[in-house]
Write a protein that holds these residues in place. Structure first.
Motif, PDB file in Angstrom:
ATOM      1  N   GLY A 223      77.479  32.647 115.111  1.00  0.00           N
ATOM      2  CA  GLY A 223      76.565  33.534 114.408  1.00  0.00           C
ATOM      3  C   GLY A 223      76.027  32.877 113.154  1.00  0.00           C
ATOM      4  N   ALA A 224      75.323  33.668 112.344  1.00  0.00           N
ATOM      5  CA  ALA A 224      74.717  33.202 111.100  1.00  0.00           C
ATOM      6  C   ALA A 224      75.062  34.172 109.976  1.00  0.00           C
ATOM      7  N   PRO A 225      74.968  33.728 108.723  1.00  0.00           N
ATOM      8  CA  PRO A 225      75.248  34.642 107.608  1.00  0.00           C
ATOM      9  C   PRO A 225      74.435  35.929 107.664  1.00  0.00           C
ATOM     10  N   GLU A 226      73.218  35.857 108.192  1.00  0.00           N
ATOM     11  CA  GLU A 226      72.375  37.047 108.287  1.00  0.00           C
ATOM     12  C   GLU A 226      72.991  38.111 109.196  1.00  0.00           C
ATOM     13  N   ASP A 227      73.780  37.696 110.187  1.00  0.00           N
ATOM     14  CA  ASP A 227      74.442  38.673 111.056  1.00  0.00           C
ATOM     15  C   ASP A 227      75.428  39.524 110.264  1.00  0.00           C
ATOM     16  N   ILE A 228      76.098  38.904 109.305  1.00  0.00           N
ATOM     17  CA  ILE A 228      77.035  39.649 108.452  1.00  0.00           C
ATOM     18  C   ILE A 228      76.267  40.556 107.501  1.00  0.00           C
ATOM     19  N   ALA A 229      75.172  40.037 106.949  1.00  0.00           N
ATOM     20  CA  ALA A 229      74.352  40.841 106.041  1.00  0.00           C
ATOM     21  C   ALA A 229      73.822  42.093 106.733  1.00  0.00           C
ATOM     22  N   HIS A 230      73.428  41.967 107.987  1.00  0.00           N
ATOM     23  CA  HIS A 230      72.891  43.122 108.708  1.00  0.00           C
ATOM     24  C   HIS A 230      73.956  44.202 108.905  1.00  0.00           C
ATOM     25  N   ALA A 231      75.199  43.786 109.149  1.00  0.00           N
ATOM     26  CA  ALA A 231      76.282  44.767 109.283  1.00  0.00           C
ATOM     27  C   ALA A 231      76.521  45.486 107.968  1.00  0.00           C
ATOM     28  N   VAL A 232      76.440  44.753 106.868  1.00  0.00           N
ATOM     29  CA  VAL A 232      76.593  45.362 105.539  1.00  0.00           C
ATOM     30  C   VAL A 232      75.481  46.379 105.282  1.00  0.00           C
ATOM     31  N   LEU A 233      74.253  46.012 105.633  1.00  0.00           N
ATOM     32  CA  LEU A 233      73.138  46.944 105.447  1.00  0.00           C
ATOM     33  C   LEU A 233      73.380  48.247 106.204  1.00  0.00           C
ATOM     34  N   PHE A 234      73.897  48.144 107.420  1.00  0.00           N
ATOM     35  CA  PHE A 234      74.180  49.363 108.186  1.00  0.00           C
ATOM     36  C   PHE A 234      75.163  50.258 107.443  1.00  0.00           C
ATOM     37  N   PHE A 235      76.281  49.688 106.992  1.00  0.00           N
ATOM     38  CA  PHE A 235      77.289  50.503 106.306  1.00  0.00           C
ATOM     39  C   PHE A 235      76.742  51.108 105.011  1.00  0.00           C
ATOM     40  N   ALA A 236      75.819  50.415 104.364  1.00  0.00           N
ATOM     41  CA  ALA A 236      75.257  50.906 103.103  1.00  0.00           C
ATOM     42  C   ALA A 236      74.118  51.895 103.312  1.00  0.00           C
ATOM     43  N   SER A 237      73.627  51.991 104.533  1.00  0.00           N
ATOM     44  CA  SER A 237      72.424  52.770 104.814  1.00  0.00           C
ATOM     45  C   SER A 237      72.732  54.232 105.144  1.00  0.00           C
ATOM     46  N   PRO A 238      71.697  55.084 105.162  1.00  0.00           N
ATOM     47  CA  PRO A 238      71.880  56.478 105.583  1.00  0.00           C
ATOM     48  C   PRO A 238      72.352  56.612 107.023  1.00  0.00           C
ATOM     49  N   TRP A 239      72.133  55.593 107.850  1.00  0.00           N
ATOM     50  CA  TRP A 239      72.576  55.652 109.235  1.00  0.00           C
ATOM     51  C   TRP A 239      74.101  55.691 109.350  1.00  0.00           C
ATOM     52  N   ALA A 240      74.794  55.319 108.273  1.00  0.00           N
ATOM     53  CA  ALA A 240      76.266  55.314 108.287  1.00  0.00           C
ATOM     54  C   ALA A 240      76.835  56.386 107.366  1.00  0.00           C
ATOM     55  N   ASN A 241      76.086  57.462 107.157  1.00  0.00           N
ATOM     56  CA  ASN A 241      76.535  58.513 106.237  1.00  0.00           C
ATOM     57  C   ASN A 241      77.848  59.164 106.657  1.00  0.00           C
ATOM     58  N   TRP A 242      78.142  59.140 107.941  1.00  0.00           N
ATOM     59  CA  TRP A 242      79.371  59.789 108.419  1.00  0.00           C
ATOM     60  C   TRP A 242      80.330  58.750 109.012  1.00  0.00           C
ATOM     61  N   VAL A 243      80.264  57.556 108.466  1.00  0.00           N
ATOM     62  CA  VAL A 243      81.123  56.454 108.909  1.00  0.00           C
ATOM     63  C   VAL A 243      81.924  55.971 107.710  1.00  0.00           C
ATOM     64  N   THR A 244      83.242  56.036 107.794  1.00  0.00           N
ATOM     65  CA  THR A 244      84.079  55.526 106.707  1.00  0.00           C
ATOM     66  C   THR A 244      85.441  55.113 107.243  1.00  0.00           C
ATOM     67  N   GLY A 245      86.057  54.185 106.538  1.00  0.00           N
ATOM     68  CA  GLY A 245      87.372  53.690 106.936  1.00  0.00           C
ATOM     69  C   GLY A 245      87.346  52.808 108.173  1.00  0.00           C
ATOM     70  N   GLN A 246      86.177  52.273 108.512  1.00  0.00           N
ATOM     71  CA  GLN A 246      86.039  51.527 109.761  1.00  0.00           C
ATOM     72  C   GLN A 246      85.986  50.020 109.526  1.00  0.00           C
ATOM     73  N   VAL A 247      86.407  49.274 110.543  1.00  0.00           N
ATOM     74  CA  VAL A 247      86.319  47.820 110.557  1.00  0.00           C
ATOM     75  C   VAL A 247      85.391  47.416 111.680  1.00  0.00           C
ATOM     76  N   LEU A 248      84.305  46.736 111.345  1.00  0.00           N
ATOM     77  CA  LEU A 248      83.348  46.278 112.335  1.00  0.00           C
ATOM     78  C   LEU A 248      83.484  44.769 112.506  1.00  0.00           C
ATOM     79  N   SER A 249      83.943  44.350 113.669  1.00  0.00           N
ATOM     80  CA  SER A 249      84.047  42.923 113.960  1.00  0.00           C
ATOM     81  C   SER A 249      82.674  42.382 114.332  1.00  0.00           C
TER      82      SER A 249
END
Length: 254
Positions: A223-249
């Motif tokens: 993968g590339a560093p951008e793949d990790i950045a995109h996962a971070v954006l998801f967790f920080a975004s409104p799309w993850a408003n009901w997501v917490t305590g999770q580990v995304l590999s």
């Protein structure tokens, strides 16, 4: 809900921002409107990150294991920019170490890795939490590693232990901070050639070792560093408003 994330109202702290994942995360947030505070112990590297990101990214030299320095940073940010609402605990690594038999590992070697990977995440989260509670909103994203879920490729006991501890901290804080609408999640990257340390590790594998590593990945590529950045954006975004305590590999499939 829009197809692209808009972070123009966000104030984001990113640690370990001098290179690799941290730089990619800063670029991902600033390109979507966020004000970013890039932090790293490597002053030259973090200043370069801010230059690449543009005027909405501000560089700070910070040792995340220095409790007084961490407190001073958040006091300065609140005074000059307002409360931080998003924290990405990306600082980590092996502190220049290589794998040794456990009987040869010194306490100082152990502590150096635990400090940057686990203690730093604790101190940064501790400093960020009060303002997030007051706002009744916050997003904390920790960057761990496959080493926290499996066996570390480095063979370094402290690294595997600290990354596993960071995952435990993620789950605990998710329950503690949830009543204030603060989510705490974790991204666990697979092996990515993202900095001098991982590049050295890659070269040490040799052609055969490199081929074996890629063969164990479902997608048969790194993968590339951008793949990790995109996962971070998801967790920080409104799309993850009901997501917490999770580990995304994010590892290409294991």
């Amino acid at each position: 809900m829009p197809d692209t994330f808009d972070f123009s109202a966000r104030r984001v702290v990113v640690t370990g921002a001098a290179q690799g994942f941290g730089r990619a995360i800063c670029q991902a947030f600033t390109s979507r409107g966020a004000t970013v505070f890039a932090c790293d112990i490597q002053s030259g590297g973090v200043e370069e990150t801010a230059r690449l990101c543009g005027p909405s990214c501000h560089a700070f030299t910070l040792n995340v294991a220095d409790s007084q320095g961490v407190t001073a940073l958040f006091d300065e940010l609140i005074e000059k920019h307002g409360p931080v609402d998003t924290l990405v605990n990306n600082a980590g690594g092996v502190a220049g170490q290589t794998g040794l038999p456990i009987e040869q590992v010194t306490l100082a070697q152990w502590q150096a890795i635990v400090d940057v990977n686990l203690t730093g995440a604790f101190l940064m989260s501790q400093a960020a939490a009060p303002a997030m509670k007051q706002q009744k909103f916050g997003r904390i994203v920790n960057i761990s590693s496959r080493a926290g879920l499996d066996v570390s490729l480095t063979g370094i006991q402290a690294y595997a232990g600290a990354k596993a501890g960071q995952i435990g901290l993620t789950r605990q804080l998710a329950h503690e901070l949830g009543p204030w609408n603060i989510t705490v999640n974790n991204v666990a990257p697979g092996f990515i050639r993202s900095n001098p340390s991982t590049e050295k590790q890659w070269q040490a594998m040799g052609k055969e070792g490199q081929a074996q590593l890629i063969d164990r990945i479902a997608l048969k590529r790194l993968g590339a560093p951008e793949d990790i950045a995109h996962a971070v954006l998801f967790f920080a975004s409104p799309w993850a408003n009901w997501v917490t305590g999770q580990v995304l590999s994010v590892d290409g499939g294991r």
